[in-house]
Motif scaffolding. Structure first.
Motif, PDB file in Angstrom:
ATOM      1  N   SER A 192       0.841  -1.198   0.000  1.00 40.04           N
ATOM      2  CA  SER A 192       0.000   0.000   0.000  1.00 40.04           C
ATOM      3  C   SER A 192       0.872   1.243   0.000  1.00 40.04           C
ATOM      4  CB  SER A 192      -0.911   0.022   1.232  1.00 40.04           C
ATOM      5  OG  SER A 192      -1.541   1.291   1.349  1.00 40.04           O
ATOM      6  N   VAL A 197      -3.825  -0.299  -3.279  1.00 37.19           N
ATOM      7  CA  VAL A 197      -3.515  -1.572  -2.637  1.00 37.19           C
ATOM      8  C   VAL A 197      -3.223  -2.610  -3.725  1.00 37.19           C
ATOM      9  CG1 VAL A 197      -4.541  -3.491  -1.367  1.00 37.19           C
ATOM     10  CG2 VAL A 197      -4.837  -1.167  -0.537  1.00 37.19           C
ATOM     11  N   GLN A 244      -8.254  -3.118   1.814  1.00 34.14           N
ATOM     12  CA  GLN A 244      -8.678  -1.770   1.420  1.00 34.14           C
ATOM     13  C   GLN A 244      -9.394  -1.030   2.555  1.00 34.14           C
ATOM     14  OE1 GLN A 244      -8.094  -0.559  -2.238  1.00 34.14           O
ATOM     15  NE2 GLN A 244      -7.846   1.033  -0.691  1.00 34.14           N
ATOM     16  N   ILE A 247      -6.654   0.118   5.080  1.00 34.37           N
ATOM     17  CA  ILE A 247      -5.849   1.226   4.550  1.00 34.37           C
ATOM     18  C   ILE A 247      -6.674   2.512   4.526  1.00 34.37           C
ATOM     19  CG2 ILE A 247      -4.644   2.091   2.511  1.00 34.37           C
ATOM     20  CD1 ILE A 247      -3.215  -0.196   4.129  1.00 34.37           C
TER      21      ILE A 247
END
Length: 416
Positions: A192, A197, A244, A247
């Motif tokens: 990331s 990602v 995801q 992040i």
């Protein structure tokens, strides 16, 4: 490119070897490296948790990219110092590295991001520990909140062992009591740059010290990749439901995660759940994942560090399989015996498709001696798992380390 690799284990040796396989030549320095790494690149002695020192060295040496391997420098904020000096670094800042530095914090992020994980209780007193052990029942899962060099987790059916583990670590901070999750474990590395990602190929490692998953947990006794038993679309599902959202939540909090998010997963009867996050490449999974990487590792990690991951070429993996087997010292993991000569490494490397990553070795004249518990990993690549296993164990049979031991069942089930 001029690259500085921080760390001294088999993981860093595997990273160095992957960089050396690149189609473009790089100038690589490892700090502090190990005896095996010193055979192939320059090594320099630096305090790897001193961010100011590393940033000064990287600036003086005109380093283009710093790759931080272990967790301790990340949690100490080494990446922060490098970024402040304008040096590209692969690895999260101190605040983002708390995803590994604090299991309590990781659970908080998972909850906020809606990531599937097991139930847990954070305990700060032994009364709270006992209540949580009562609530969850056996098998008991007890985890130290902070870094514990791979020794902070116990999974046991014995109440006293769970109690004693919690009592030892609770003096250093909270401990987590978690529900036991049963199923196949999967390690998935996800890159990331704070926004985009990109997943790598999944792997599975073996934590227990003896064949058949017997004995105490270790830092890892072997691994294999890929995982042919995973359903189609598995990696995409994990990116969408785990990586995801995590992040995104880190970015929302103002602590973007730039580096590698290690997703430790378990495939249960009720779906996939996250066991843990780490903030760096795992060991020994790195050895098999990078062995199969056919595209440029340097370009991929630089794109991550510079926020260009979305436009970078997708990583390409070989259709070959890879396994790695850890050779451990006598007495590992409780009390490893060190200082013993290691013989037969050159003969082992004569086996086609085999390489060796050093972890705890030192030079002794023309040879090597052991300096720790997990001494080295034998990595074998082959057309199928039967072939890779044959090569790995043939190489191990050529290595002599008095009192040493290794698991003989790495990837045995998948080979069958």
């Amino acid at each position: 490119m001029k690259i500085l690799v921080i760390g001294s284990g088999a993981r860093e040796h595997a990273i160095v070897n992957a960089l050396l396989r690149d189609r473009v030549s790089h100038e690589i320095v490892a700090a502090p490296g190990n005896a095996g790494i010193a055979e192939v690149v320059e090594t320099v002695s630096l305090n790897t948790t001193d961010g100011a020192l590393i940033a000064e060295y990287a600036g003086e040496q005109a380093i283009d990219l710093v790759i931080i391997g272990p967790e301790a420098p990340l949690v100490a904020g080494v990446a922060d110092a490098l970024r402040a000096a304008g040096i590209a670094v692969f690895g999260p800042d101190k605040a983002a590295a708390q995803l590994e530095g604090s299991k309590d914090f990781a659970k908080e992020i998972m909850t906020a991001a809606g990531v599937p994980t097991g139930r847990s209780v954070s305990a700060t007193t032994m009364n709270e520990v006992e209540a949580a052990l009562d609530e969850f029942g056996a098998p008991y899962v007890v985890k130290a909140d902070g870094l514990a060099a791979g020794k902070g987790v116990i999974v046991t059916g014995e109440r006293k062992a769970a109690h004693d583990h919690a009592e030892f670590y609770i003096h250093h901070g909270p401990v987590l009591i978690e529900e036991f999750l049963d199923g196949q474990e999967v390690s998935l590395f996800v890159l990331s740059d704070g926004d985009a990602v990109v997943p790598l190929s999944p792997a599975q490692d073996y934590k227990r010290v003896f064949d058949g998953d017997e004995g105490p947990n270790t830092g890892g006794m072997g691994a294999y990749s890929p995982l042919p038993w995973l359903p189609a679309g598995f990696v995409g599902e994990i990116v969408e439901t785990v990586a995801q959202p995590t992040i995104r939540e880190m970015s929302r909090r103002g602590t973007p995660f730039v580096g590698l998010l290690y997703c430790g997963l378990i495939v249960t009867s009720k779906g996939v759940k996250v066991i843990e996050f780490n903030a760096r490449f795992g060991d020994p999974e790195t050895q098999v994942v990078l062995e199969r990487l056919d595209s440029s590792l340097a370009d991929l990690l630089l794109a991550t560090a510079k926020g260009r991951l979305a436009s970078a070429p997708e990583p390409v993996f070989s259709s070959d399989v890879a396994i790695t087997v850890v050779l451990a010292s006598e007495g590992y993991p409780e009390s490893p015996v060190t200082g013993k000569p290691i013989l037969g490494l050159a003969d082992a490397l004569e086996v086609p498709g085999v390489s060796i990553a050093h972890a705890a070795t030192a030079r002794d004249g023309d040879g090597f001696v052991s300096t720790g518990g997990r001494v080295l990993t034998v990595i074998a690549r082959g057309g199928d798992f039967g072939d890779a296993r044959r090569r790995a164990y043939l190489a191990l049979d050529r290595i002599t380390l008095e009192g040493s031991h290794f698991r003989t069942d790495i990837a045995a089930r998948v080979a069958e």
